[in-house]
Design a protein around this motif. Structure first.
Motif, PDB file in Angstrom:
ATOM      1  N   THR A 239      -4.447   1.315 -12.296  1.00  0.00           N
ATOM      2  CA  THR A 239      -4.982  -0.056 -12.289  1.00  0.00           C
ATOM      3  C   THR A 239      -3.867  -1.057 -12.557  1.00  0.00           C
ATOM      4  O   THR A 239      -3.769  -2.093 -11.889  1.00  0.00           O
ATOM      5  N   ILE A 240      -3.001  -0.731 -13.513  1.00  0.00           N
ATOM      6  CA  ILE A 240      -1.870  -1.613 -13.821  1.00  0.00           C
ATOM      7  C   ILE A 240      -0.889  -1.646 -12.646  1.00  0.00           C
ATOM      8  O   ILE A 240      -0.453  -2.718 -12.219  1.00  0.00           O
ATOM      9  N   LEU A 241      -0.555  -0.477 -12.112  1.00  0.00           N
ATOM     10  CA  LEU A 241       0.403  -0.408 -11.004  1.00  0.00           C
ATOM     11  C   LEU A 241      -0.144  -1.048  -9.728  1.00  0.00           C
ATOM     12  O   LEU A 241       0.616  -1.551  -8.915  1.00  0.00           O
ATOM     13  N   HIS A 242      -1.463  -1.014  -9.588  1.00  0.00           N
ATOM     14  CA  HIS A 242      -2.082  -1.566  -8.378  1.00  0.00           C
ATOM     15  C   HIS A 242      -1.856  -3.075  -8.269  1.00  0.00           C
ATOM     16  O   HIS A 242      -1.874  -3.623  -7.174  1.00  0.00           O
ATOM     17  N   LYS A 243      -1.602  -3.722  -9.386  1.00  0.00           N
ATOM     18  CA  LYS A 243      -1.346  -5.162  -9.369  1.00  0.00           C
ATOM     19  C   LYS A 243       0.055  -5.473  -8.847  1.00  0.00           C
ATOM     20  O   LYS A 243       0.379  -6.609  -8.575  1.00  0.00           O
ATOM     21  N   GLY A 244       0.892  -4.459  -8.714  1.00  0.00           N
ATOM     22  CA  GLY A 244       2.272  -4.638  -8.245  1.00  0.00           C
ATOM     23  C   GLY A 244       2.493  -3.984  -6.892  1.00  0.00           C
ATOM     24  O   GLY A 244       1.632  -4.029  -6.016  1.00  0.00           O
ATOM     25  N   PRO A 245       3.624  -3.325  -6.741  1.00  0.00           N
ATOM     26  CA  PRO A 245       3.995  -2.760  -5.439  1.00  0.00           C
ATOM     27  C   PRO A 245       3.068  -1.644  -4.958  1.00  0.00           C
ATOM     28  O   PRO A 245       2.874  -1.489  -3.756  1.00  0.00           O
ATOM     29  N   LEU A 246       2.457  -0.881  -5.871  1.00  0.00           N
ATOM     30  CA  LEU A 246       1.554   0.175  -5.438  1.00  0.00           C
ATOM     31  C   LEU A 246       0.352  -0.412  -4.713  1.00  0.00           C
ATOM     32  O   LEU A 246      -0.096   0.115  -3.699  1.00  0.00           O
ATOM     33  N   GLY A 247      -0.161  -1.521  -5.213  1.00  0.00           N
ATOM     34  CA  GLY A 247      -1.301  -2.169  -4.567  1.00  0.00           C
ATOM     35  C   GLY A 247      -0.987  -2.613  -3.160  1.00  0.00           C
ATOM     36  O   GLY A 247      -1.770  -2.409  -2.231  1.00  0.00           O
ATOM     37  N   LEU A 248       0.187  -3.213  -2.975  1.00  0.00           N
ATOM     38  CA  LEU A 248       0.612  -3.657  -1.643  1.00  0.00           C
ATOM     39  C   LEU A 248       0.778  -2.465  -0.710  1.00  0.00           C
ATOM     40  O   LEU A 248       0.361  -2.497   0.448  1.00  0.00           O
ATOM     41  N   TYR A 249       1.350  -1.389  -1.233  1.00  0.00           N
ATOM     42  CA  TYR A 249       1.565  -0.187  -0.437  1.00  0.00           C
ATOM     43  C   TYR A 249       0.237   0.398   0.026  1.00  0.00           C
ATOM     44  O   TYR A 249       0.051   0.704   1.203  1.00  0.00           O
ATOM     45  N   ILE A 250      -0.716   0.540  -0.902  1.00  0.00           N
ATOM     46  CA  ILE A 250      -2.023   1.107  -0.551  1.00  0.00           C
ATOM     47  C   ILE A 250      -2.763   0.199   0.419  1.00  0.00           C
ATOM     48  O   ILE A 250      -3.377   0.658   1.378  1.00  0.00           O
ATOM     49  N   GLU A 251      -2.686  -1.088   0.179  1.00  0.00           N
ATOM     50  CA  GLU A 251      -3.323  -2.056   1.080  1.00  0.00           C
ATOM     51  C   GLU A 251      -2.812  -1.854   2.509  1.00  0.00           C
ATOM     52  O   GLU A 251      -3.573  -1.858   3.465  1.00  0.00           O
ATOM     53  N   ASN A 252      -1.499  -1.666   2.643  1.00  0.00           N
ATOM     54  CA  ASN A 252      -0.918  -1.464   3.965  1.00  0.00           C
ATOM     55  C   ASN A 252      -1.253  -0.103   4.554  1.00  0.00           C
ATOM     56  O   ASN A 252      -1.379   0.026   5.764  1.00  0.00           O
ATOM     57  N   LEU A 253      -1.430   0.898   3.701  1.00  0.00           N
ATOM     58  CA  LEU A 253      -1.836   2.215   4.189  1.00  0.00           C
ATOM     59  C   LEU A 253      -3.231   2.167   4.808  1.00  0.00           C
ATOM     60  O   LEU A 253      -3.524   2.883   5.764  1.00  0.00           O
TER      61      LEU A 253
END
Length: 133
Positions: free
Chosen positions: A101-115
């Motif tokens: 949840t914390i990481l999703h607010k950063g680069p992980l969130g952008l990565y998953i969104e693009n996936l």
């Protein structure tokens, strides 16, 4: 698959090893650059892929992406994603879920969104896929 020695390590030693690993990841006296360089030296490409896929899978599953879709996107087996999903549902990944949840607010969130986006048409520059909005 990473190779693990068949020689057993006693529980006390194993707990100390986990403590050292946790400290290496969370110690504020170690810069992110130092951490990244050290983990690049310590982890094999297979281990990095395995940990990265597992963290991404848990993050996606915690956002209600189906295990089937997670398996397909991350090239994981259905069995792996189903097991991760079951652990998430039974609360065995509560701390990992908080981390995601914390990481999703950063680069992980952008990565998953693009996936999860549809595959772009021809002529789309790959660099455009990961630009922050």
């Amino acid at each position: 698959m990473p190779h693990i020695s068949p020689q057993k390590v006693n529980k006390q030693t194993l707990e100390k090893i986990y403590s050292i690993l946790s400290s290496a990841i969370t110690n504020r006296n170690i810069s992110q650059k130092q951490q990244k360089l050290a983990f690049n030296e310590l982890l094999t490409p297979t281990e990095k892929i395995m940990l990265g896929k597992r963290l991404t899978a848990v993050s996606m599953l915690s956002q209600d992406v189906s295990p089937y879709k997670v398996a397909k996107i991350l090239s994981l087996s259905q069995t792996t994603t189903t097991k991760l999903h079951a652990k998430l549902d039974t609360g065995k990944f509560s701390n990992t879920k908080k981390l995601c949840t914390i990481l999703h607010k950063g680069p992980l969130g952008l990565y998953i969104e693009n996936l999860l986006k549809p595959i772009p048409k021809y002529g789309t520059s790959p660099s455009q896929l990961f630009k922050e909005k």
